[in-house]
Design a protein around this motif. Structure first.
Motif, mmCIF file in Angstrom:
data_model
loop_
_atom_site.group_PDB
_atom_site.id
_atom_site.type_symbol
_atom_site.label_atom_id
_atom_site.label_comp_id
_atom_site.label_asym_id
_atom_site.label_seq_id
_atom_site.Cartn_x
_atom_site.Cartn_y
_atom_site.Cartn_z
ATOM 1 N N ALA A 1 0.789 -1.268 0.074
ATOM 2 C CA ALA A 1 -0.085 -0.022 0.056
ATOM 3 C C ALA A 1 0.843 1.537 -0.141
ATOM 4 O O ALA A 1 0.503 2.092 -0.662
ATOM 5 N N MET A 2 2.019 1.349 0.624
ATOM 6 C CA MET A 2 2.975 2.349 0.507
ATOM 7 C C MET A 2 3.507 2.502 -0.378
ATOM 8 O O MET A 2 3.601 3.802 -1.061
ATOM 9 N N LEU A 3 3.859 1.364 -1.091
ATOM 10 C CA LEU A 3 4.448 1.598 -2.470
ATOM 11 C C LEU A 3 3.478 2.173 -3.713
ATOM 12 O O LEU A 3 3.897 3.015 -4.463
ATOM 13 N N SER A 4 2.316 1.750 -3.362
ATOM 14 C CA SER A 4 1.319 2.209 -4.236
ATOM 15 C C SER A 4 0.941 3.756 -4.179
ATOM 16 O O SER A 4 0.795 4.386 -5.191
ATOM 17 N N SER A 5 0.700 4.109 -2.865
ATOM 18 C CA SER A 5 0.868 5.621 -2.802
ATOM 19 C C SER A 5 1.983 6.294 -3.248
ATOM 20 O O SER A 5 1.595 7.365 -3.896
ATOM 21 N N ALA A 6 3.115 5.794 -3.069
ATOM 22 C CA ALA A 6 4.341 6.584 -3.595
ATOM 23 C C ALA A 6 4.254 6.502 -5.171
ATOM 24 O O ALA A 6 4.510 7.599 -5.770
ATOM 25 N N ALA A 7 4.024 5.579 -5.652
ATOM 26 C CA ALA A 7 3.887 5.482 -7.198
ATOM 27 C C ALA A 7 2.725 6.527 -7.728
ATOM 28 O O ALA A 7 3.164 6.859 -8.798
#
Length: 105
Positions: free
Chosen positions: A28-34
């Motif tokens: 979820a954090m990676l998705s938000s950053a991307a």
């Protein structure tokens, strides 16, 4: 003996759930950053979308394993296997994701 085994099974299943939820949170954090990066985060977002299903299934299996530990010896064993197995798979998926984006060999 059965109480000790039940407690150990509960702890293993709980740890498996924590690991799988941690994997889902990392995705979820990676998705938000991307998403915030826009077009340049497209490849990361595509990778994360492919991994979400795996993370969700592992979390559900770990939760089922945790719920199974409230029974007798046989359900405790099932919960131990489900929770522990999903925890190991969640950890491997998390490490695979981390290595994918770090470029580690």
């Amino acid at each position: 003996m059965g109480t000790v085994f039940g407690f150990v099974a509960f702890l293993v299943a709980l740890l498996g759930l924590v690991v799988t939820v941690g994997n889902a949170g990392y995705l979820a954090m990676l998705s938000s950053a991307a998403t915030k990066r826009g077009v340049s985060g497209g490849a990361a977002l595509e990778y994360v979308r492919g991994q979400r299903t795996t993370a969700a299934v592992l979390a559900v299996i770990a939760l089922i394993g945790l719920l199974c530990t409230s029974g007798g010896m046989f359900p405790d064993l099932i919960g131990l296997v489900l929770g522990g197995g999903s925890g190991v798979a969640g950890y491997r998926a998390l490490e695979s994701t981390r290595h994918h984006f770090r470029g580690d060999v």
